[in-house]
Write a protein that holds these residues in place. Sequence first.
Motif, PDB file in Angstrom:
ATOM      1  N   SER A 264      11.791  15.827   0.359  1.00 41.71           N
ATOM      2  CA  SER A 264      11.890  16.236   1.777  1.00 41.71           C
ATOM      3  C   SER A 264      12.633  17.481   1.847  1.00 41.71           C
ATOM      4  O   SER A 264      12.178  18.413   2.934  1.00 41.71           O
ATOM      5  CB  SER A 264      13.134  15.324   2.386  1.00 41.71           C
ATOM      6  OG  SER A 264      12.708  13.871   2.346  1.00 41.71           O
TER       7      SER A 264
ATOM      8  N   VAL B 255       9.340  12.501   7.651  1.00 46.65           N
ATOM      9  CA  VAL B 255       9.633  12.541   6.084  1.00 46.65           C
ATOM     10  C   VAL B 255      11.186  12.385   5.960  1.00 46.65           C
ATOM     11  O   VAL B 255      11.462  11.689   5.254  1.00 46.65           O
ATOM     12  CB  VAL B 255       9.172  14.003   5.571  1.00 46.65           C
ATOM     13  CG1 VAL B 255       9.738  13.981   4.168  1.00 46.65           C
ATOM     14  CG2 VAL B 255       7.485  13.684   5.457  1.00 46.65           C
TER      15      VAL B 255
ATOM     16  N   LEU C  67      12.369  11.254  -3.601  1.00 45.69           N
ATOM     17  CA  LEU C  67      12.058  11.252  -2.169  1.00 45.69           C
ATOM     18  C   LEU C  67      12.742  12.393  -1.223  1.00 45.69           C
ATOM     19  O   LEU C  67      12.433  13.217  -0.384  1.00 45.69           O
ATOM     20  CB  LEU C  67      12.097  10.117  -1.480  1.00 45.69           C
ATOM     21  CG  LEU C  67      11.476   9.900  -0.116  1.00 45.69           C
ATOM     22  CD1 LEU C  67      10.038  10.390   0.153  1.00 45.69           C
ATOM     23  CD2 LEU C  67      11.595   8.521   0.439  1.00 45.69           C
TER      24      LEU C  67
ATOM     25  N   SER D 147      13.281   9.469   4.306  1.00 51.10           N
ATOM     26  CA  SER D 147      14.377   9.703   3.210  1.00 51.10           C
ATOM     27  C   SER D 147      15.401   9.235   3.480  1.00 51.10           C
ATOM     28  O   SER D 147      16.331   8.764   2.522  1.00 51.10           O
ATOM     29  CB  SER D 147      14.304  11.151   2.847  1.00 51.10           C
ATOM     30  OG  SER D 147      13.016  11.462   2.655  1.00 51.10           O
TER      31      SER D 147
END
Length: 332
Positions: free
Chosen positions: A138, A283, A134, A287
Amino acid sequence: MEWTSAQAQTLMMTLNALGFSVGMVLLAGVAYGVRNWVLLQLVFSVPFFLVFVYSWWLAESARWLITIGRLEQGLRELQRAAAINRKKAVRDALTMEVLLSTMQEDLRGRQTPASLSTLLCTRILGLRTFVTTLCWFSFGFIFFGLTLDLQALHSNTFLLQALLGLLDIPARIATMMLLNRLGHRPIQVASLLLSGLFILANMLVPHEMPFLRAILAMLGVWCVVSSFTCTTIYSGELFPTTLRMTAVGLGHMVNRGGAILGPLVRLLAVYHPSLPLLLYGAVPLLSGLAALLLPETQGLPLPDTLQDVQNQAVKKALHHTREPSVLKSTQF
């Protein structure tokens, strides 16, 4: 990373990442002079063939060779490293008997099969894989989503590209210093959260203020670059040697997926002008919050096997659950 001591890993990985920053500056200069995109692509692609040629002379990781059972080749690489470092006494002392006695525990640990299913299905590694991928996603999603649309800031695209590269250098150096002082997890979390906040703040700035919008966008990119520097170091320390390159390779693959999707998000502006920035900001915030689930790895040796990862997790759990003894005194 696997050839570097724990104290120097952050420095070496940061120096390696600075090549990305220098490349950004070179891209701006070369693109300014070469306006034909086909020729520009050729200019930047040809040097990769040189990288392919000299990569055959790079030393294989002795740590990885030993953990997968290729002891003789691992021993040769260790002796080669000792010879390069002019450690003749160490080279002469490196024998198969010494190697077997030193790496006994790691050789036992290699009986656990190392595969992609182990990385995804093991409880500890599965969580780490999800969070680190993740973080990788990002960076690609935000960095390429913003930098490939620099013309939307209504400023000189070539100048902004060069400035991004130049600002990238102190960002990475500052990240290295903070990593050594504050730890890896706090910097990973903070850099992602700050990048999201800077990008979301841009939603509140009117288009009549392009300079302020450019500053906020560059600060957001600056923070996400800082998170990328941390991710490249941090993710390698979270996984055992037998699966480290598989995990990092998976992260790079997801990163490229983010780089593909990032610029396409701009198309959502036809529904609402602020929708792309909303996604670009959400996002990294997600994260950053997910990175809180990762353990701190600063100062810890690189784990070689799954058993090493489990042992580190157990030691951490015992450290947090151990209560200090308290002596109570009651006066009558």
